[in-house]
Design an enzyme around this catalytic site. Sequence first.
Site, PDB file in Angstrom:
ATOM      1  N   GLU A  39       0.842  -1.197   0.000  1.00 51.50           N
ATOM      2  CA  GLU A  39       0.000   0.000   0.000  1.00 51.50           C
ATOM      3  C   GLU A  39       0.882   1.255   0.000  1.00 51.50           C
ATOM      4  O   GLU A  39       1.865   1.346   0.733  1.00 51.50           O
ATOM      5  CB  GLU A  39      -0.883  -0.035   1.259  1.00 51.50           C
ATOM      6  CG  GLU A  39      -1.818   1.143   1.433  1.00 51.50           C
ATOM      7  CD  GLU A  39      -2.704   0.997   2.666  1.00 51.50           C
ATOM      8  OE1 GLU A  39      -3.552   1.873   2.886  1.00 51.50           O
ATOM      9  OE2 GLU A  39      -2.550  -0.006   3.409  1.00 51.50           O
ATOM     10  N   LYS A 108      -9.401   2.382  -2.327  1.00 55.19           N
ATOM     11  CA  LYS A 108      -9.706   1.792  -1.026  1.00 55.19           C
ATOM     12  C   LYS A 108     -11.069   2.257  -0.533  1.00 55.19           C
ATOM     13  O   LYS A 108     -11.339   3.459  -0.444  1.00 55.19           O
ATOM     14  CB  LYS A 108      -8.609   2.165  -0.029  1.00 55.19           C
ATOM     15  CG  LYS A 108      -8.679   1.439   1.295  1.00 55.19           C
ATOM     16  CD  LYS A 108      -7.442   1.769   2.137  1.00 55.19           C
ATOM     17  CE  LYS A 108      -7.375   0.949   3.409  1.00 55.19           C
ATOM     18  NZ  LYS A 108      -6.145   1.259   4.189  1.00 55.19           N
ATOM     19  N   CYS A 142      -5.516  -3.430   2.170  1.00 51.86           N
ATOM     20  CA  CYS A 142      -5.345  -3.505   3.623  1.00 51.86           C
ATOM     21  C   CYS A 142      -6.657  -3.706   4.387  1.00 51.86           C
ATOM     22  O   CYS A 142      -7.214  -4.792   4.403  1.00 51.86           O
ATOM     23  CB  CYS A 142      -4.592  -2.260   4.102  1.00 51.86           C
ATOM     24  SG  CYS A 142      -3.872  -2.421   5.757  1.00 51.86           S
TER      25      CYS A 142
END
Length: 260
Positions: A39, A108, A142
């Site tokens: 990330e 995200k 994540c």
Amino acid sequence: MRLGLLQSSGVVGAVERNLGVLGEAAGRVGRGGLLVVPEMFLTGYAIGDDIGRLAEAADGDSAGAVAEIAVRHGAAIAYGYPERDGDAVFNSAQLISGSGERLANYRKTHLFGCFEREHFTPGEQAVVQAQLDGITVGLMICYDVEFPENVRAHALAGTDLLVVPTAQMHPFQFVAESMIPVRAFENQLYVAYVNRVGTEGEFEFVGLSVLAGPDGVARTRAGRAEELLVADVDPALLAASRAANPYLADRRPGLYGSLV
């Protein structure tokens, strides 16, 4: 498919140096492989107010540089970066093929903590996929993988390999150690969870990158230092595991209405 998992934080704020690290790793993964890096790899994670300055369009200069690296080594690359789109900045991950084609870009959807909520806009598309050498590759970042609904949505959409660039922090190492293999097993897919390592500002990243198979077994796992892991994604194993573990076929969606 040969898969490379680069557990590294690169250099905070140094995009050119991080592109160099990415290029060296792509050369080691080699032609026909897929390299996954963490990330926000291109810029570093703990860049605070520099996010606005370092963020780029999905087709910006850095994307072009990654595409050149991919073509040079014949390796596909999935990487995390801050994406600018107008006034909004997203925590994004992009997949580029070994021929330099931009295959998929994911924003995200679940932002973690005050830092991310202050600096990023959440994405609105849960399932982003692309075809790579006959394998359906899905993208996630994540914290997203910690929501079972997210991963199940990928499984129902046919994802074979879920690629998850990560900035997993202490004390949440149980996610890499325990949750990721369970996610892979309960959804019958591969999960490549690729973390940062070391300390950036207030954040301590725990490493422990892992490729988990559909049988719930870690095919390879990193420690707490920088390293490049190489492992295989095997479609035959995936097919056999899905035949033996019919979770998706045995679902009863009519009972789950209260979830939404």
